[in-house]
Scaffold this motif. Structure first.
Motif, PDB file in Angstrom:
ATOM      1  N   GLU A  84     -76.073  89.153  10.832  1.00  0.00           N
ATOM      2  CA  GLU A  84     -75.422  90.013   9.836  1.00  0.00           C
ATOM      3  C   GLU A  84     -73.897  89.922   9.941  1.00  0.00           C
ATOM      4  OE1 GLU A  84     -76.509  91.676   7.356  1.00  0.00           O
ATOM      5  OE2 GLU A  84     -78.675  91.704   7.652  1.00  0.00           O
ATOM      6  N   GLU A  85     -73.391  89.493  11.110  1.00  0.00           N
ATOM      7  CA  GLU A  85     -71.952  89.373  11.326  1.00  0.00           C
ATOM      8  C   GLU A  85     -71.413  87.991  10.948  1.00  0.00           C
ATOM      9  OE1 GLU A  85     -70.211  91.941  12.357  1.00  0.00           O
ATOM     10  OE2 GLU A  85     -71.956  93.232  12.692  1.00  0.00           O
ATOM     11  N   GLU A  87     -70.973  84.942   8.216  1.00  0.00           N
ATOM     12  CA  GLU A  87     -71.006  84.573   6.806  1.00  0.00           C
ATOM     13  C   GLU A  87     -71.822  83.304   6.563  1.00  0.00           C
ATOM     14  OE1 GLU A  87     -67.911  83.387   3.184  1.00  0.00           O
ATOM     15  OE2 GLU A  87     -67.157  84.039   5.135  1.00  0.00           O
ATOM     16  N   SER A  90     -75.362  84.057   5.710  1.00  0.00           N
ATOM     17  CA  SER A  90     -75.515  85.256   4.890  1.00  0.00           C
ATOM     18  C   SER A  90     -76.724  85.174   3.959  1.00  0.00           C
ATOM     19  CB  SER A  90     -74.244  85.503   4.077  1.00  0.00           C
ATOM     20  OG  SER A  90     -73.962  84.401   3.231  1.00  0.00           O
ATOM     21  N   GLN A 205     -66.596  83.414  13.380  1.00  0.00           N
ATOM     22  CA  GLN A 205     -67.834  84.143  13.122  1.00  0.00           C
ATOM     23  C   GLN A 205     -68.647  84.337  14.401  1.00  0.00           C
ATOM     24  OE1 GLN A 205     -70.036  82.806   9.591  1.00  0.00           O
ATOM     25  NE2 GLN A 205     -68.187  81.745   8.904  1.00  0.00           N
ATOM     26  N   THR A 208     -66.914  87.082  16.314  1.00  0.00           N
ATOM     27  CA  THR A 208     -67.189  88.399  15.725  1.00  0.00           C
ATOM     28  C   THR A 208     -68.590  88.881  16.073  1.00  0.00           C
ATOM     29  OG1 THR A 208     -65.686  87.955  13.874  1.00  0.00           O
ATOM     30  CG2 THR A 208     -67.340  89.681  13.564  1.00  0.00           C
ATOM     31  N   ALA A 209     -69.555  87.943  16.069  1.00  0.00           N
ATOM     32  CA  ALA A 209     -70.941  88.293  16.384  1.00  0.00           C
ATOM     33  C   ALA A 209     -71.187  88.424  17.881  1.00  0.00           C
ATOM     34  CB  ALA A 209     -71.878  87.241  15.811  1.00  0.00           C
TER      35      ALA A 209
END
Length: 300
Positions: A84-85, A87, A90, A205, A208-209
């Motif tokens: 979900e974190e 892109e 997605s 990404q 972030t995840a």
């Protein structure tokens, strides 16, 4: 028509049958399943020294595709919070929300049972055992343990991704030969730099995840050095494949030329930055070309 619903407290979209089927297919990572199936076919060609017997080929490739899809679905469900974190996945995350985790796992269970049933009924026990081992190794050992705990997950989790070669080989002959083992080695060596290229292309990404991939833990320069070493290691792996006695000097020359080009693409992009997806895409094309060279070497 799509309406809102809930599954385990998480909003889920109830979709029309056609949209639901499309979502199920997307959650199963069909491109990856197809690539693993091609690896299995390449292993079969290597074992048979030519086109494999039709019935065996259909049974093996069908069970391999279904089991690969099942493992991918389980992987997506287990990774749903992290995905979900990100892109880049997605569309798969949206597809999983549409399907729902429970329904997705039921789909994966049905696919896995079907794959095992086909393999057990038409192929030998070793093929079925390797099929289950590859799926379980990826869906659980790599996804649950390695991916979340070590930046070296791409290195320690390489066996399941290379097993399709041996699955194809064993379907043709339970006595796994040196050529199949050499091809397995090529797959083992190819995987770590492939994943490191992916993690570099989407570094922000992964950060972030909070996935501890190598460039997040060790930095870009260190990862680039590991990629150079990994791609360079393909040369001796291909030479071992050639020396297995199943391939001609033309195969060795062509495969070395493709590997050199792959290495130069990686070096050109990684040495100037910022990192682009180009080397990762080249990595996919590279493996497909190696498979095609192996198949052509036996079938033409």
């Amino acid at each position: 028509m799509i309406k809102a619903a809930e599954h385990n407290g998480i909003p889920v979209k109830e979709a029309a049958p056609a949209a639901l089927l499309l979502a199920l297919l997307r959650v199963g990572k069909p491109a990856i399943a197809a690539a693993l199936t091609l690896a299995g076919f390449t292993g079969m060609v290597t074992a048979a020294h030519g086109p494999p017997q039709g019935e065996i080929a259909v049974s093996c490739l069908t069970s391999l595709f279904l089991m690969s899809t099942a493992a991918a679905v389980v992987n997506n469900v287990l990774d749903r919070a992290m995905d979900e974190e990100m892109e880049r996945v997605s569309k798969r995350s949206e597809a999983l929300r549409c399907v729902g985790s429970g329904r997705a796992l039921s789909w994966a269970f049905a696919l896995a049972l079907t794959a095992i049933a086909i393999s057990a009924a038409t192929l030998n026990p070793l093929t079925t055992l390797l099929l289950v081992a590859a799926s379980a190794g990826y869906a659980f050992h790599y996804t649950v343990f390695l991916k979340r705990r070590t930046p070296w997950g791409a290195l320690f989790g390489i066996v399941p991704g290379a097993l399709p070669v041996l699955i194809g080989q064993s379907a043709v002959s339970p006595a796994i030969n040196s050529a199949a083992l050499a091809l397995f080695l090529v797959m083992v060596v190819w995987q770590p730099p492939h994943f490191w290229l992916l993690s570099l292309a989407h570094l922000d990404q992964y950060r972030t995840a909070r996935i501890p991939v190598l460039p997040v833990a060790k930095g870009i320069p260190f990862t680039a050095g590991c990629i150079y070493l990994g791609v360079a290691a393909l040369f001796p792996a291909l030479f071992i494949l050639y020396k297995s006695g199943a391939f001609s000097l033309s195969f060795l020359t062509a495969s070395f030329a493709v590997t050199l080009f792959y290495y130069l693409v990686c070096y050109r992009v990684l040495s100037v930055g910022p990192v682009s997806p180009a080397p990762f895409r080249m990595s996919i094309a590279y493996l497909l070309l190696i498979f095609l060279l192996v198949i052509a070497g036996h079938c033409l």
